[in-house]
Motif scaffolding. Structure first.
Motif, PDB file in Angstrom:
ATOM      1  N   LEU A 246       8.073   7.896   5.539  1.00 29.32           N
ATOM      2  CA  LEU A 246       7.300   9.114   5.145  1.00 29.32           C
ATOM      3  C   LEU A 246       8.276  10.046   4.896  1.00 29.32           C
ATOM      4  CD1 LEU A 246       5.571   8.894   8.956  1.00 29.32           C
ATOM      5  CD2 LEU A 246       4.692   7.944   6.787  1.00 29.32           C
ATOM      6  N   TRP A 247       7.600  11.099   3.829  1.00 30.47           N
ATOM      7  CA  TRP A 247       8.229  12.168   3.440  1.00 30.47           C
ATOM      8  C   TRP A 247       7.172  13.265   3.635  1.00 30.47           C
ATOM      9  CZ3 TRP A 247      13.224  14.056   2.391  1.00 30.47           C
ATOM     10  CH2 TRP A 247      13.928  12.937   2.371  1.00 30.47           C
ATOM     11  N   SER A 248       7.888  14.632   3.928  1.00 31.34           N
ATOM     12  CA  SER A 248       6.682  15.614   4.017  1.00 31.34           C
ATOM     13  C   SER A 248       7.434  17.046   3.794  1.00 31.34           C
ATOM     14  CB  SER A 248       6.125  15.827   5.388  1.00 31.34           C
ATOM     15  OG  SER A 248       5.116  16.977   5.424  1.00 31.34           O
ATOM     16  N   PHE A 249       7.088  17.838   3.001  1.00 39.29           N
ATOM     17  CA  PHE A 249       7.705  19.075   2.672  1.00 39.29           C
ATOM     18  C   PHE A 249       6.783  20.306   3.193  1.00 39.29           C
ATOM     19  CE2 PHE A 249      10.046  16.447  -0.043  1.00 39.29           C
ATOM     20  CZ  PHE A 249      11.267  16.854  -0.324  1.00 39.29           C
TER      21      PHE A 249
ATOM     22  N   GLY B 263       0.730  -1.150   0.040  1.00 39.25           N
ATOM     23  CA  GLY B 263      -0.064  -0.046  -0.053  1.00 39.25           C
ATOM     24  C   GLY B 263       1.049   1.075   0.031  1.00 39.25           C
ATOM     25  N   SER B 264       0.275   2.338   0.377  1.00 40.77           N
ATOM     26  CA  SER B 264       1.076   3.651   0.306  1.00 40.77           C
ATOM     27  C   SER B 264       0.605   4.486   1.830  1.00 40.77           C
ATOM     28  CB  SER B 264       0.467   4.511  -0.838  1.00 40.77           C
ATOM     29  OG  SER B 264      -0.750   4.682  -0.610  1.00 40.77           O
ATOM     30  N   SER B 265       1.449   4.879   2.420  1.00 38.97           N
ATOM     31  CA  SER B 265       1.719   5.802   3.516  1.00 38.97           C
ATOM     32  C   SER B 265       1.740   7.266   3.546  1.00 38.97           C
ATOM     33  CB  SER B 265       2.577   5.357   4.408  1.00 38.97           C
ATOM     34  OG  SER B 265       2.608   4.008   4.758  1.00 38.97           O
ATOM     35  N   ILE B 266       1.090   8.102   4.122  1.00 39.71           N
ATOM     36  CA  ILE B 266       1.079   9.679   3.902  1.00 39.71           C
ATOM     37  C   ILE B 266       1.002  10.086   5.613  1.00 39.71           C
ATOM     38  CG2 ILE B 266      -0.272  11.696   3.058  1.00 39.71           C
ATOM     39  CD1 ILE B 266      -1.851   9.970   1.323  1.00 39.71           C
ATOM     40  N   TYR B 267       2.010  11.029   5.665  1.00 42.99           N
ATOM     41  CA  TYR B 267       2.499  11.488   6.906  1.00 42.99           C
ATOM     42  C   TYR B 267       1.256  12.958   7.098  1.00 42.99           C
ATOM     43  CZ  TYR B 267       3.968  15.315  10.056  1.00 42.99           C
ATOM     44  OH  TYR B 267       4.127  15.911  11.043  1.00 42.99           O
ATOM     45  N   TRP B 268       0.871  12.925   8.486  1.00 40.61           N
ATOM     46  CA  TRP B 268      -0.148  13.781   8.869  1.00 40.61           C
ATOM     47  C   TRP B 268       0.366  14.333  10.165  1.00 40.61           C
ATOM     48  CZ3 TRP B 268      -4.531  15.124   6.335  1.00 40.61           C
ATOM     49  CH2 TRP B 268      -4.903  14.496   5.051  1.00 40.61           C
TER      50      TRP B 268
ATOM     51  N   PHE C 238      11.727  17.405  -5.684  1.00 48.91           N
ATOM     52  CA  PHE C 238      13.225  17.503  -5.617  1.00 48.91           C
ATOM     53  C   PHE C 238      13.369  15.897  -5.955  1.00 48.91           C
ATOM     54  CE2 PHE C 238      12.849  21.236  -2.754  1.00 48.91           C
ATOM     55  CZ  PHE C 238      12.901  22.013  -3.773  1.00 48.91           C
ATOM     56  N   GLY C 239      12.532  15.148  -6.648  1.00 44.47           N
ATOM     57  CA  GLY C 239      12.823  13.701  -6.891  1.00 44.47           C
ATOM     58  C   GLY C 239      12.155  12.830  -5.815  1.00 44.47           C
ATOM     59  N   VAL C 240      11.239  13.565  -4.876  1.00 42.78           N
ATOM     60  CA  VAL C 240      10.839  12.684  -3.565  1.00 42.78           C
ATOM     61  C   VAL C 240       9.304  12.918  -3.587  1.00 42.78           C
ATOM     62  CG1 VAL C 240      10.774  12.582  -1.173  1.00 42.78           C
ATOM     63  CG2 VAL C 240      12.870  13.041  -2.176  1.00 42.78           C
ATOM     64  N   SER C 241       8.714  11.854  -3.342  1.00 36.57           N
ATOM     65  CA  SER C 241       7.167  11.766  -3.199  1.00 36.57           C
ATOM     66  C   SER C 241       6.913  11.886  -1.859  1.00 36.57           C
ATOM     67  CB  SER C 241       6.724  10.452  -3.933  1.00 36.57           C
ATOM     68  OG  SER C 241       5.016  10.427  -3.696  1.00 36.57           O
ATOM     69  N   GLU C 242       5.742  12.238  -1.650  1.00 35.29           N
ATOM     70  CA  GLU C 242       5.054  12.495  -0.108  1.00 35.29           C
ATOM     71  C   GLU C 242       3.995  11.345   0.047  1.00 35.29           C
ATOM     72  OE1 GLU C 242       5.210  16.957   1.239  1.00 35.29           O
ATOM     73  OE2 GLU C 242       3.698  16.450  -0.269  1.00 35.29           O
ATOM     74  N   ILE C 243       3.765  10.458  -1.091  1.00 34.03           N
ATOM     75  CA  ILE C 243       3.239   9.430  -0.721  1.00 34.03           C
ATOM     76  C   ILE C 243       4.145   8.061  -0.981  1.00 34.03           C
ATOM     77  CG2 ILE C 243       1.199   7.839  -1.790  1.00 34.03           C
ATOM     78  CD1 ILE C 243      -0.097  10.514  -2.622  1.00 34.03           C
ATOM     79  N   ASN C 244       4.273   7.123   0.035  1.00 39.35           N
ATOM     80  CA  ASN C 244       5.518   6.130  -0.090  1.00 39.35           C
ATOM     81  C   ASN C 244       4.960   5.039   0.098  1.00 39.35           C
ATOM     82  OD1 ASN C 244       8.125   7.779  -0.311  1.00 39.35           O
ATOM     83  ND2 ASN C 244       6.658   8.967   1.011  1.00 39.35           N
TER      84      ASN C 244
ATOM     85  N   SER D 192      -0.848  19.648   1.427  1.00 37.07           N
ATOM     86  CA  SER D 192      -1.070  19.174   0.193  1.00 37.07           C
ATOM     87  C   SER D 192      -0.047  18.121  -0.230  1.00 37.07           C
ATOM     88  CB  SER D 192      -0.746  20.478  -0.889  1.00 37.07           C
ATOM     89  OG  SER D 192       0.881  20.683  -0.933  1.00 37.07           O
ATOM     90  N   PHE D 193      -0.250  17.315  -1.098  1.00 32.96           N
ATOM     91  CA  PHE D 193       0.465  16.140  -1.394  1.00 32.96           C
ATOM     92  C   PHE D 193       1.231  15.953  -2.788  1.00 32.96           C
ATOM     93  CE2 PHE D 193      -3.032  15.085   1.530  1.00 32.96           C
ATOM     94  CZ  PHE D 193      -2.361  14.704   2.526  1.00 32.96           C
ATOM     95  N   LYS D 194       2.415  16.149  -2.787  1.00 29.28           N
ATOM     96  CA  LYS D 194       3.086  16.185  -3.955  1.00 29.28           C
ATOM     97  C   LYS D 194       3.875  14.847  -4.326  1.00 29.28           C
ATOM     98  CE  LYS D 194       5.070  19.824  -1.713  1.00 29.28           C
ATOM     99  NZ  LYS D 194       3.906  20.056  -0.839  1.00 29.28           N
ATOM    100  N   LEU D 195       3.905  14.663  -5.587  1.00 29.45           N
ATOM    101  CA  LEU D 195       4.454  13.185  -6.006  1.00 29.45           C
ATOM    102  C   LEU D 195       5.843  13.327  -6.211  1.00 29.45           C
ATOM    103  CD1 LEU D 195       1.331  11.621  -7.737  1.00 29.45           C
ATOM    104  CD2 LEU D 195       2.129  11.325  -5.442  1.00 29.45           C
ATOM    105  N   ASN D 196       6.256  14.512  -6.827  1.00 33.85           N
ATOM    106  CA  ASN D 196       7.566  14.734  -6.999  1.00 33.85           C
ATOM    107  C   ASN D 196       8.102  16.140  -6.516  1.00 33.85           C
ATOM    108  OD1 ASN D 196      10.265  14.595  -8.404  1.00 33.85           O
ATOM    109  ND2 ASN D 196       9.448  14.530 -10.448  1.00 33.85           N
TER     110      ASN D 196
END
Length: 247
Positions: free
Chosen positions: A86-89, A36-41, A54-60, A48-52
């Motif tokens: 998890l990634w978040s910007f 599946g996929s994970s999203i940080y909260w 700087f080459g990194v997705s916020e959905i992992n 907002s959830f960005k897929l790219n």
């Protein structure tokens, strides 16, 4: 002392009982693996959830292993192991976090249509999910150059002697308690297999999961959602032979 013949009958009886109990137990056990996929909260996001970025997705991606035992048609208890990232910007992509997560949870599920074991004529089950567990994590909080996309470690947890600009670091990996709530829909593919679409939210007991060691307060806590398809295998050899087929 037992007579040899009585010992023989006793042994046969114990074998019969243990085999029957094992069979009955396995009839209520399922094991599964999923992707599946994970999203940080939490506080370190811009909602907002960005897929790219700087080459990194916020959905992992997240991988899970689960096993459950059904007490009746309404209730199950089981365990889940989840490995994810998890990634978040935030702040116009000037700040970022990365956390690597291993979650071990004890989970209780209750069917909303009294079909937790998927043995009725209805091929679907709808379940409320509650759980508690432990999260092991390693995390880094970054400052980001929005023009070049360079990420500079600011503080860290569980990353050893990683060089960070603030000199704020916790070198060892830290476990923390967690709580879990969710909902899933299961579909019986056959007597042996079922597919579940699952959605859960895990709340961390520690805000250090972000890697930002400037945050002193533990409230509000941070967490993540996990959305997955998990394929389960029914361990029972077959459905009850004394009744009509249930599929």
């Amino acid at each position: 002392m037992f007579h040899p013949q009585r010992k023989y009958y006793l042994l046969l009886f114990l074998i019969y009982v243990s085999t029957n109990l094992t069979s009955q137990t396995l009839n209520n056990v399922r094991i599964g693996i999923g992707l599946g996929s994970s999203i940080y909260w939490g506080t370190q996001m811009d909602y907002s959830f960005k897929l790219n970025t700087f080459g990194v997705s916020e959905i992992n991606k997240g991988y899970n292993f689960q096993t459950y035992f059904a007490f009746d048609k309404k209730q199950e208890i089981g365990v889940r192991f989840l490995n994810t990232e998890l990634w978040s910007f935030k702040s116009d992509n000037r700040l970022a976090l990365n956390a690597k997560i291993d979650e071990f949870s004890l989970i209780y599920q209750r069917s909303l249509n009294n079909n937790i074991d998927l043995k009725s004529k209805d091929k679907f089950t709808y379940n409320l999910v509650l759980g508690t567990g432990i999260i092991y994590f390693r995390s880094v909080f970054f400052t980001v150059n929005p023009e070049s996309g360079d990420l500079k470690p600011f503080s860290s947890v569980g990353k050893g002697d990683l060089k960070v600009s603030s000199n704020l670091k916790v070198m060892q990996q830290i476990p923390t308690v967690s709580g879990l709530i969710g909902f899933n829909i299961g579909f019986r593919i056959s007597n042996k297999f079922s597919l579940y679409q699952e959605n859960t939210f895990t709340l961390s007991g520690s805000n250090k999961i972000t890697g930002n060691l400037l945050i002193r307060s533990e409230i509000p806590n941070n967490g993540y959602t996990y959305h997955t398809f998990t394929l389960f295998y029914n361990l029972s050899s077959k459905y009850n032979q004394l009744t009509c087929p249930k599929f």
